[in-house]
Design a protein around this motif. Structure first.
Motif, short mmCIF file in Angstrom:
data_model
loop_
_atom_site.label_atom_id
_atom_site.label_comp_id
_atom_site.label_asym_id
_atom_site.label_seq_id
_atom_site.Cartn_x
_atom_site.Cartn_y
_atom_site.Cartn_z
N ALA A 114 20.19 9.25 74.92
CA ALA A 114 19.80 10.57 74.42
C ALA A 114 20.44 10.83 73.05
O ALA A 114 19.78 11.30 72.12
CB ALA A 114 20.19 11.66 75.41
N ILE A 115 21.74 10.50 72.92
CA ILE A 115 22.44 10.73 71.65
C ILE A 115 21.78 9.88 70.55
O ILE A 115 21.52 10.36 69.45
CB ILE A 115 23.94 10.42 71.76
CG1 ILE A 115 24.62 11.36 72.78
CG2 ILE A 115 24.63 10.54 70.40
CD1 ILE A 115 26.05 11.04 73.09
N ASN A 116 21.51 8.61 70.88
CA ASN A 116 20.90 7.73 69.87
C ASN A 116 19.51 8.20 69.45
O ASN A 116 19.14 8.08 68.28
CB ASN A 116 20.86 6.28 70.37
CG ASN A 116 22.25 5.64 70.28
OD1 ASN A 116 22.99 5.88 69.31
ND2 ASN A 116 22.62 4.87 71.28
N GLU A 117 18.76 8.76 70.41
CA GLU A 117 17.43 9.31 70.07
C GLU A 117 17.57 10.44 69.07
O GLU A 117 16.81 10.54 68.11
CB GLU A 117 16.72 9.81 71.33
CG GLU A 117 16.02 8.71 72.11
CD GLU A 117 15.59 9.20 73.49
OE1 GLU A 117 15.71 8.41 74.45
OE2 GLU A 117 15.16 10.37 73.62
N VAL A 118 18.55 11.31 69.32
CA VAL A 118 18.76 12.45 68.42
C VAL A 118 19.15 11.96 67.01
O VAL A 118 18.64 12.48 66.01
CB VAL A 118 19.84 13.40 68.98
CG1 VAL A 118 20.27 14.43 67.94
CG2 VAL A 118 19.34 14.11 70.23
N ILE A 119 19.98 10.95 66.96
CA ILE A 119 20.40 10.43 65.65
C ILE A 119 19.19 9.92 64.87
O ILE A 119 19.06 10.16 63.67
CB ILE A 119 21.49 9.34 65.81
CG1 ILE A 119 22.76 9.99 66.36
CG2 ILE A 119 21.79 8.64 64.48
CD1 ILE A 119 23.80 9.03 66.86
#
Ligand code: ADP
Length: 257
Positions: A114-119
């Protein structure tokens, strides 16, 4: 205060006792005040762009302007203000949805992904300002539970602010790790910073350190209020540290269970 006399059943003229109920309404009054302040603020915030839009439309309609350049400039302002209005309405609706917790669903969230998607979503915005996003995300963070869209929205708001309030060529860091029974996410920037005395009010709706600056950068003043309510929905905590001229650091702590 509520008071009632207790009378004898056979002879209602005889009072045999008094019941007095005291209720502390401080909290209720405080909530009522917050609500009415919010409505007043919302009306004001919505009216400002509307007044500007209708003013420029009227001027254009009146044929008072004949040079094309000025006309285009006025149309640009109408465009910007319309977008602002739309963002405001989106943010107000998000905030009310998150606050009312109706969609406080328990989805399984793969934290690292999820964090990587946001980045990935935020990178183009950083690129436009030549800001590098440095990431240090633990590869297999434990799952957390809650509304997946809200979790991403929280990170988007924090990263978007970090970019917004950092000058061209600056740096933004996002760091995520597991600590005890929590996932810790740190968003740090090398931007303008926030004066210490402003920090306690930072998460209030429509609170901006510099209203003109926030408006120029397209802010609604609701981003951090939304972040705060999402963190609450996740039973988490948020901390902020900042130094004027050096940068700002937000730390979100979310329990794994
Ligand atoms: P806005 O839409 O104005 O950005 P927010 O609720 O997101 O509203 O933030 C509130 C205020 O906090 C901003 O107006 C800005 O003054 C300050 N702020 C938020 N994040 C940062 C940051 N990373 N660096 C400096 N100031 C910030």
């Amino acid at each position: 205060i509520y008071t009632n006399l207790i009378r004898l059943e056979d002879d209602p003229t005889r009072v045999i006792g008094i019941v007095t109920l005291l209720e502390d309404v401080t909290e209720i009054r405080k909530l009522e005040k917050m609500r009415s302040d919010f409505v007043a603020n919302v009306s004001h915030e919505l009216k400002t762009p509307l007044t500007s839009i209708s003013g420029f439309v009227e001027t254009l309609k009146s044929d008072a302007i004949d040079d094309e350049e000025t006309k285009m400039r006025f149309l640009d302002i109408i465009d910007i203000e319309t977008e602002r209005l739309s963002r405001l309405i989106d943010d107000i609706l998000s905030l009310s949805e998150i606050e009312s917790t109706t969609n406080n669903i328990r989805q399984e969230i793969y934290t690292t992904e999820a964090i990587n998607e946001v980045i990935e979503i935020i990178k183009p915005i950083a690129n436009d300002k030549e800001i590098v996003i440095n990431t240090e995300i633990e590869g297999s963070l434990p799952q957390i539970y809650g509304n997946r869209d809200w979790f991403k929205q929280m990170l988007i708001n924090l990263l978007d602010n970090a970019i917004k309030y950092t000058p061209q060529g600056g740096k933004v860091y996002i760091n995520a790790y597991k600590k005890y029974k929590n996932v810790v996410i740190v968003v740090r920037d090398t931007g303008l910073g926030i004066p210490k005395n402003e920090l306690p009010r930072l998460f209030e709706r429509f609170y901006r350190v510099d209203k003109a600056r926030s408006k120029k950068l397209g802010g609604t003043g609701l981003g951090l209020a939304i972040v705060k309510h999402i963190v609450i929905a996740f039973n988490g905590r948020i901390k902020v540290n900042s130094e004027v001229g050096k940068g700002t650091e937000f730390t979100v702590i979310i329990p794994i269970k």
